[in-house]
Structure formats: structure tokens, C-alpha cells
Motif scaffolding. Structure first.
Motif, PDB file in Angstrom:
ATOM      1  N   ILE A  66       0.836  -1.218   0.000  1.00 25.25           N
ATOM      2  CA  ILE A  66       0.000   0.000   0.000  1.00 25.25           C
ATOM      3  C   ILE A  66       0.870   1.268   0.000  1.00 25.25           C
ATOM      4  CG2 ILE A  66      -1.763   1.308   1.255  1.00 25.25           C
ATOM      5  CD1 ILE A  66      -2.924  -1.222   0.161  1.00 25.25           C
ATOM      6  N   ALA A  67       1.797   1.346   0.960  1.00 24.55           N
ATOM      7  CA  ALA A  67       2.587   2.580   1.127  1.00 24.55           C
ATOM      8  C   ALA A  67       3.369   2.985  -0.129  1.00 24.55           C
ATOM      9  CB  ALA A  67       3.519   2.434   2.326  1.00 24.55           C
ATOM     10  N   PRO A  68       4.083   2.054  -0.804  1.00 26.85           N
ATOM     11  CA  PRO A  68       4.839   2.483  -1.988  1.00 26.85           C
ATOM     12  C   PRO A  68       3.950   3.067  -3.082  1.00 26.85           C
ATOM     13  CG  PRO A  68       5.554   0.305  -1.287  1.00 26.85           C
ATOM     14  CD  PRO A  68       4.321   0.637  -0.491  1.00 26.85           C
ATOM     15  N   ARG A  69       2.723   2.573  -3.169  1.00 22.63           N
ATOM     16  CA  ARG A  69       1.815   3.095  -4.198  1.00 22.63           C
ATOM     17  C   ARG A  69       1.375   4.524  -3.864  1.00 22.63           C
ATOM     18  NH1 ARG A  69       2.013  -2.192  -4.705  1.00 22.63           N
ATOM     19  NH2 ARG A  69       1.442  -3.150  -6.708  1.00 22.63           N
ATOM     20  N   ILE A  70       1.052   4.753  -2.592  1.00 24.11           N
ATOM     21  CA  ILE A  70       0.670   6.114  -2.193  1.00 24.11           C
ATOM     22  C   ILE A  70       1.866   7.053  -2.384  1.00 24.11           C
ATOM     23  CG2 ILE A  70      -0.033   7.548  -0.230  1.00 24.11           C
ATOM     24  CD1 ILE A  70      -1.587   5.098   0.817  1.00 24.11           C
ATOM     25  N   ASN A  71       3.039   6.568  -2.025  1.00 28.14           N
ATOM     26  CA  ASN A  71       4.265   7.355  -2.169  1.00 28.14           C
ATOM     27  C   ASN A  71       4.586   7.677  -3.618  1.00 28.14           C
ATOM     28  OD1 ASN A  71       6.006   8.556  -0.349  1.00 28.14           O
ATOM     29  ND2 ASN A  71       6.744   6.610   0.448  1.00 28.14           N
ATOM     30  N   ALA A  72       4.256   6.737  -4.499  1.00 23.20           N
ATOM     31  CA  ALA A  72       4.634   6.873  -5.915  1.00 23.20           C
ATOM     32  C   ALA A  72       4.033   8.129  -6.536  1.00 23.20           C
ATOM     33  CB  ALA A  72       4.204   5.632  -6.697  1.00 23.20           C
ATOM     34  N   ALA A  73       2.849   8.533  -6.068  1.00 23.84           N
ATOM     35  CA  ALA A  73       2.211   9.737  -6.620  1.00 23.84           C
ATOM     36  C   ALA A  73       3.128  10.940  -6.454  1.00 23.84           C
ATOM     37  CB  ALA A  73       0.870   9.985  -5.930  1.00 23.84           C
ATOM     38  N   GLY A  74       3.611  11.176  -5.214  1.00 28.45           N
ATOM     39  CA  GLY A  74       4.485  12.319  -4.958  1.00 28.45           C
ATOM     40  C   GLY A  74       5.866  12.164  -5.561  1.00 28.45           C
ATOM     41  N   ARG A  75       6.307  10.905  -5.718  1.00 28.03           N
ATOM     42  CA  ARG A  75       7.643  10.670  -6.280  1.00 28.03           C
ATOM     43  C   ARG A  75       7.679  10.935  -7.784  1.00 28.03           C
ATOM     44  NH1 ARG A  75      10.879   8.307  -2.639  1.00 28.03           N
ATOM     45  NH2 ARG A  75       9.989   7.019  -0.994  1.00 28.03           N
ATOM     46  N   ILE A  76       6.633  10.475  -8.481  1.00 28.55           N
ATOM     47  CA  ILE A  76       6.659  10.506  -9.945  1.00 28.55           C
ATOM     48  C   ILE A  76       5.869  11.678 -10.508  1.00 28.55           C
ATOM     49  CG2 ILE A  76       6.075   9.175 -12.026  1.00 28.55           C
ATOM     50  CD1 ILE A  76       8.411   8.006 -10.331  1.00 28.55           C
ATOM     51  N   LYS A  77       4.730  11.994  -9.898  1.00 26.57           N
ATOM     52  CA  LYS A  77       3.851  13.022 -10.465  1.00 26.57           C
ATOM     53  C   LYS A  77       3.652  14.154  -9.451  1.00 26.57           C
ATOM     54  CE  LYS A  77       1.378  13.611 -14.311  1.00 26.57           C
ATOM     55  NZ  LYS A  77       1.997  13.630 -15.629  1.00 26.57           N
ATOM     56  N   HIS A  78       2.689  13.990  -8.568  1.00 30.45           N
ATOM     57  CA  HIS A  78       2.422  15.014  -7.544  1.00 30.45           C
ATOM     58  C   HIS A  78       1.649  14.378  -6.394  1.00 30.45           C
ATOM     59  CE1 HIS A  78       1.344  18.723  -5.570  1.00 30.45           C
ATOM     60  NE2 HIS A  78       2.068  19.415  -6.444  1.00 30.45           N
ATOM     61  N   GLY A  79       1.985  14.776  -5.158  1.00 29.68           N
ATOM     62  CA  GLY A  79       1.324  14.231  -3.979  1.00 29.68           C
ATOM     63  C   GLY A  79      -0.175  14.476  -3.952  1.00 29.68           C
ATOM     64  N   ASN A  80      -0.649  15.475  -4.728  1.00 24.85           N
ATOM     65  CA  ASN A  80      -2.094  15.733  -4.802  1.00 24.85           C
ATOM     66  C   ASN A  80      -2.869  14.500  -5.245  1.00 24.85           C
ATOM     67  OD1 ASN A  80      -2.219  18.379  -4.001  1.00 24.85           O
ATOM     68  ND2 ASN A  80      -1.877  19.202  -6.051  1.00 24.85           N
ATOM     69  N   HIS A  81      -2.245  13.697  -6.116  1.00 27.29           N
ATOM     70  CA  HIS A  81      -2.933  12.501  -6.626  1.00 27.29           C
ATOM     71  C   HIS A  81      -3.228  11.524  -5.487  1.00 27.29           C
ATOM     72  CE1 HIS A  81      -2.483  13.489 -10.911  1.00 27.29           C
ATOM     73  NE2 HIS A  81      -1.327  14.020 -10.559  1.00 27.29           N
ATOM     74  N   ALA A  82      -2.315  11.453  -4.511  1.00 34.40           N
ATOM     75  CA  ALA A  82      -2.547  10.570  -3.358  1.00 34.40           C
ATOM     76  C   ALA A  82      -3.711  11.090  -2.513  1.00 34.40           C
ATOM     77  CB  ALA A  82      -1.281  10.466  -2.510  1.00 34.40           C
ATOM     78  N   VAL A  83      -3.747  12.411  -2.305  1.00 33.29           N
ATOM     79  CA  VAL A  83      -4.839  12.997  -1.503  1.00 33.29           C
ATOM     80  C   VAL A  83      -6.177  12.818  -2.225  1.00 33.29           C
ATOM     81  CG1 VAL A  83      -5.755  15.134  -0.488  1.00 33.29           C
ATOM     82  CG2 VAL A  83      -3.305  14.618  -0.336  1.00 33.29           C
ATOM     83  N   GLU A  84      -6.176  13.003  -3.537  1.00 36.51           N
ATOM     84  CA  GLU A  84      -7.413  12.765  -4.317  1.00 36.51           C
ATOM     85  C   GLU A  84      -7.915  11.344  -4.107  1.00 36.51           C
ATOM     86  OE1 GLU A  84      -7.077  15.596  -8.317  1.00 36.51           O
ATOM     87  OE2 GLU A  84      -6.396  13.528  -8.390  1.00 36.51           O
ATOM     88  N   LEU A  85      -6.987  10.390  -4.199  1.00 37.34           N
ATOM     89  CA  LEU A  85      -7.359   8.984  -4.019  1.00 37.34           C
ATOM     90  C   LEU A  85      -7.918   8.743  -2.613  1.00 37.34           C
ATOM     91  CD1 LEU A  85      -7.121   5.897  -4.982  1.00 37.34           C
ATOM     92  CD2 LEU A  85      -4.974   5.907  -3.690  1.00 37.34           C
ATOM     93  N   LEU A  86      -7.230   9.263  -1.591  1.00 35.73           N
ATOM     94  CA  LEU A  86      -7.579   8.935  -0.202  1.00 35.73           C
ATOM     95  C   LEU A  86      -8.786   9.700   0.324  1.00 35.73           C
ATOM     96  CD1 LEU A  86      -3.947   8.740   1.228  1.00 35.73           C
ATOM     97  CD2 LEU A  86      -5.452   6.821   0.669  1.00 35.73           C
ATOM     98  N   THR A  87      -9.214  10.732  -0.419  1.00 36.17           N
ATOM     99  CA  THR A  87     -10.401  11.484   0.026  1.00 36.17           C
ATOM    100  C   THR A  87     -11.595  11.279  -0.912  1.00 36.17           C
ATOM    101  OG1 THR A  87      -9.564  13.443  -1.119  1.00 36.17           O
ATOM    102  CG2 THR A  87      -9.076  13.276   1.223  1.00 36.17           C
ATOM    103  N   GLU A  88     -11.436  10.401  -1.899  1.00 32.93           N
ATOM    104  CA  GLU A  88     -12.512  10.138  -2.865  1.00 32.93           C
ATOM    105  C   GLU A  88     -13.511   9.145  -2.259  1.00 32.93           C
ATOM    106  OE1 GLU A  88     -15.057  10.225  -5.381  1.00 32.93           O
ATOM    107  OE2 GLU A  88     -13.332  11.396  -6.069  1.00 32.93           O
TER     108      GLU A  88
END
Length: 562
Positions: free
Chosen positions: A279-301
């Protein structure tokens, strides 16, 4: 590898606990080694309850934080929830923003861009708040050293509440409230919370003013457990309680974003190790490769179909991340070889085109080959930025502090840190850091160590023992999976190498007249010669359950053999 058998606790303590719990002496030994010495200690350990959580108002400044948020809501202010781009930061932002939105609409989130803004609170983020009419920023998992940023915000009539868990510097920022259990003047009973954990205490405090009980906050624990696992904080006290119940939420009724990630990986039941490595590496990957906003979008959807769409995008980022870290690790190992730096006390590398999002992972990978404190630098704007990783027992944060005259800024923990410096200071810093580590590290720390809890025989491994060990979960620092040593082990002739490059080892082992037990050794393929022709060997391992076609059997997960 150094094999270290943990010292055996006092016999009296073992006997008393074994009697009180009606367990074997060596199970009592494992418990006493973890600081569990009485029946009540064991009850709290084996039966965590949410009643064990501390009153959030015991944290310094909590009353001020709650009062300022309530004032903002009463006066219709716009509140910006700001957090870092890693798992701890994005889960914390998701947690606090989604809670506040349950009763107040004027909430927005902000995750800094890893490449344009770097770690922590940024001037760009404050300018964004100023331009968009935000008068209160709640900073999560960052801010404890952001003295200039908070002062800059104050000039623009923007207040800060800081929720952090990193070590403070000599002075604290002049925020309305600074929540950090590591503050010297904070007497909160547990100071090992992660950033999301501090955020959880904040919403718990806010909720208590609205007659909410701890049961109202259980749905948020999937986020807290994910952050605890990812941030590698001690699995003791409050962290263990939060992780224990958070795992129940993850496996029972997780938020749609986490459910969508689990759906992608098609795994039935997750333990803390799955959260760390899946789980963690996937959430981390958003901020590593693109932008951490994508992780927040996922976790608040809260729409599952939409969450699945976000999850599949994040899956792609994670694939890209894997490719990058494999490639950069290869280049890093080559650099060590070509520069003749195999025999140093530290690894400090730089290449300007290395991807900033994966240099922390690369530092960890390099430690697998050259076991020593490791810093990996890349170009970030007109500066050099690095991620640091350390080896067991060595405080890399303290070493950086000793070399701080060469750095622009730094922050972090004992085992992981980040920093920036000017290009012209790189070489002098590299030598200063090498010298500092050479003078302060114990030579033993440069040899990987396996700590062994107890020596046992295979006849001790029973279904009852496996059931008891399962109740030691969730595992993590200071409550690691028990590791056992067994001597005079023989393979029964089934030894074989596995994996694309024969890197793993599969055995079927016996000791004296015991029944045979399957064993798997990841990364131990090169040790196969030790096991052939019935040669006896010593094995260090954890006891695992293996699930195959709906049947559960015991297997050993080998850590080392000799």
C-alpha cells in the motif's frame, strides 16, 4: 552478517510471567524482551483497546489549536490543510481535511511540489494561501523548523497551526499552536507518533468538543495505520493500538481509495508488512513521480468507481518508480566502483539527472550492498538535494547536524533525513560527513546484524505457538517479528534455487527426528551449497503461515544460514 542472540532476561521474571499466562518459558522470554513483565502488561499487549489512547489535550498547545480552528469556523475563515508529499503527509492531510469537511465547507488542501518547492512548508504555498484568501494553515508532518515561513505568513495575516513529529530545532516557529510530542516542554505520555498520528489527536480533540467519542473516529484509522507502517515509527504504545485497529478497518471496511488499491493487488487479507510493501509504496509513488495531490485525491474520494480510476493511475506511477529506482541503483553502484569508494565509512553520491522522487529508495538499496550511512544527491533547481538513510544504531540526523555549516537546510529522523546544499559546498560536505561518521560510528554498526530472540528446536514449533506469535502482531520497530535460531538443521534433499536469477532458496528441513518443515530464503540462493548432501547447518528464521489453495501451513522464512 553478525548473529546476535539477545541477552536472556532474569529467570525469575520469565518464570513468573510464564506461570501467570500459562505459556512456555520461551514465549515468556519473548514477552519480557519486549518490556512485558506482568499479567496486566500482557493483557494490554495481547488485547489492545481504544481506551488505551491518551487524552489529546495532554499534548502541549492542543487547547490553542482547537480554539483557533473553532474561531476560524465561527468566523467563516478559509482553512488550508498543508502537508508533505510522502505517505505520512498525504494521509495526514486526507485525514484532517476529510474530517473538517464533515461539518465545515471552507476547507482546501495543499501538497507542495517535490521538485519545485521541496520538502515541508514553502513560500509558494503561503503565497497560494494569501492569493486565495486563506487565513489559517494547518501544517501536518512538517513545519517544526519553519521559523522564517511562519513569520512570512504572519506578515500576510495568515496564522499557522503546526502538527509535526520531527525533532525541533533550538527555537520553535511563532505559530498559534505547535503540536509536536518531541517538544522538550511537551509532557504528552507518548512521543513516537507519526505526523498522521498527531493529526489524529487533533481531530480527536476537535471531536470531543462536539460530543463525539472514539468510535466516531474508527473510520479514519485506515489512514493512521498506513502512515504508522510507512513511516517506520516504533510499534509500541499508542502507535500499536492505532495500527491494530487501523488494520481491522483496512481489512474490513476501508475508505474507497484504500479499497481500490487493495482491489488492484487482489490480496485477501493484509498485515502490517503488506501495508509497508504494497500500500505505502503506491501512495508514495504519486508524490515521487507526479504530484502528492494525486494521493490525496485517491484517499479522500468517496466514489469507488472514481477511486478505482485514481488507483490505476497510481499503479502506473508505481511501475515507473520501480524502473527508475532499479536503473539509478545500478548507476550508483557503478559510481562507487569507478570512484574507488568501496572502503569508505559512508556512501555519498551525486548525479544531476537522478530522479529526485526515488533517491531515498536508492539510498536504501545501496545500503543492501554497502552497509553504511548513505546519501544520494541530485540537482534541484540551483541546489543539490539529497535523501539520507542510515544503518542500525547510527543516528544520521546527528551526523548531519555536526556538518550543518555546509548545508542550506536539513531535517528528519535518526534513520532517514533530507537536505539541500549549494553546489560549491558538495565536496567539502562529502569529506566532512565521511570524517564525522568515521569518528563516531562503532565498527560493528558497519556489519549488518540479525538479532535473535531465542534458540529453539523444531519440536517447539507447534500450532499453539504459531497462534500465540500471531497475536504479537502488528509488528514494527521495538516489536519486531520474533527471530529464532535452530542448530543441527538438515535439508531432506529438496533444496532448489528459485527466482528469475536463482536468487532465492527453497528447502525442506528437519532437525534430528522432527517432522519436515518447508523453508524459503529470499536472497539466499548463493547459500545452497551449505545445505546439500545432508550437511548440518544453523538456521535463523521467522515462523510464517503459508496460505495455498485455501490451506494454511507453517513455513520458515529464513533470514540467514551458516
Amino acid at each position: 552478517m553478525r548473529w546476535t542472540l539477545k541477552p536472556k532476561p532474569l529467570e525469575d521474571k520469565i518464570k513468573n510471567l510464564a506461570r501467570a499466562l500459562n505459556v512456555e518459558d520461551f514465549v515468556a522470554t519473548l514477552l519480557v524482551q519486549r518490556g512485558i513483565e506482568t499479567f496486566d502488561d500482557a493483557k494490554n499487549f495481547f488485547r489492545p483497546t481504544l481506551d488505551h489512547l491518551h487524552d489529546p489535550f495532554l499534548m502541549k498547545d492542543m487547547d490553542k489549536a482547537v480554539a483557533r480552528i473553532e474561531f476560524a469556523i465561527a468566523n467563516q475563515e478559509n482553512i488550508l490543510v498543508f502537508g508533505d508529499y510522502d505517505v505520512d503527509g498525504t494521509t495526514a492531510v486526507s485525514l484532517v481535511s476529510s474530517y473538517l469537511k464533515t461539518y465545515y465547507p471552507n476547507i482546501a488542501t495543499y501538497i507542495p511540489d517535490r521538485y519545485l518547492e521541496g520538502y515541508g512548508i514553502s513560500f509558494k504555498g503561503i503565497d497560494f494561501a494569501d492569493d486565495n484568501g486563506f487565513t489559517l494553515i494547518i501544517a501536518l508532518d512538517c513545519g517544526i523548523k519553519s521559523i522564517d515561513h511562519v513569520a512570512y505568513a504572519k506578515e500576510r495575516n495568515i496564522d499557522f497551526i503546526i502538527c509535526d513529529h520531527h525533532r525541533p530545532g533550538e527555537f520553535l516557529p511563532e505559530a498559534v499552536a505547535v503540536l509536536d510530542p518531541k517538544r522538550n516542554d511537551c509532557s504528552y505520555p507518548y512521543d513516537e507518533l507519526c505526523g498522521c498520528g498527531v493529526g489524529f489527536k487533533l481531530i480527536q480533540a476537535l471531536g470531543s468538543k462536539r460530543n463525539q467519542t472514539i468510535d466516531d473516529f474508527i473510520p479514519y484509522l485506515d489512514l493512521v495505520a498506513t502512515a504508522i507502517a510507512a513511516d517506520i515509527v516504533p510499534m509500541t504504545g499508542e502507535n500499536r493500538v492505532l495500527a491494530y485497529f487501523g488494520l481491522q478497518v483496512i481489512n474490513g471496511d476501508p475508505r474507497p481509495g484504500i479499497k481500490a488499491l487493495i482491489h488492484q493487488i487482489k490480496k485477501q487479507s493484509l498485515d502490517i508488512t503488506d501495508v509497508v510493501f504494497i500500500i505505502a509504496p503506491r501512495i508514495n509513488a504519486a508524490g515521487r513521480i507526479k504530484h502528492g495531490n494525486h494521493a490525496v485525491e485517491l484517499l479522500t474520494e468517496f466514489n469507488f468507481e472514481q477511486a478505482q480510476q485514481f488507483a490505476s493511475e497510481i499503479e502506473q506511477y508505481n511501475s515507473d518508480r520501480k524502473e527508475l529506482d532499479k536503473q539509478i541503483t545500478k548507476e550508483g553502484l557503478l559510481q562507487i566502483e569507478n570512484n574507488g569508494e568501496k572502503d569508505r565509512f559512508t556512501t555519498v553520491l551525486y548525479q544531476e539527472d537522478w530522479h529526485k522522487g526515488v533517491i531515498g529508495i536508492v539510498a536504501s538499496r545501496l545500503i543492501e550492498t554497502y552497509y553504511r550511512p548513505t546519501l544520494v544527491f541530485t540537482k534541484s533547481g540551483d541546489k543539490y538535494a539529497a535523501s539520507a538513510r542510515s544503518v542500525k544504531g547510527f543516528d544520521v540526523y546527528n551526523a548531519l547536524e555536526a556538518c550543518s555549516q555546509h548545508l542550506e537546510q536539513f531535517g528528519g529522523h535518526m534513520y532517514a533525513a533530507g537536505m539541500t546544499l549549494k553546489e560549491e559546498n558538495y565536496s567539502t560536505f562529502k569529506e566532512a560527513f565521511e570524517k564525522q561518521v568515521q569518528q563516531t560510528i562503532h565498527p560493528d554498526m558497519l556489519i549488518p546484524e540479525i538479532e535473535i530472540d531465542a534458540e529453539i528446536d523444531f519440536t517447539d514449533i507447534t500450532p499453539k505457538l504459531t497462534r500465540i506469535l500471531k497475536q504479537f502482531e502488528p509488528f514494527g520497530p521495538q516489536n519486531m517479528t520474533p527471530v529464532f535460531l535452530t542448530k543441527n538443521v538438515k535439508d531432506t534433499g529438496y533444496a532448489k534455487k528459485m527466482g528469475a536469477e536463482d536468487e532465492h532458496l527453497k528447502l525442506f528441513v528437519k532437525q534430528n527426528n522432527s517432522e519436515g518443515i518447508p523453508a524459503i530464503g529470499f536472497g539466499l540462493g548463493d547459500k545452497m551449497d551449505l545445505t546439500t548432501h545432508q550437511k548440518p547447518f544453523e538456521a535463523v528464521y521467522c515462523i510464517d503461515e503459508n496460505e495455498w489453495n485455501g490451506k494454511i501451513s507453517i513455513q520458515l522464512r529464513l533470514k540467514s544460514i551458516r
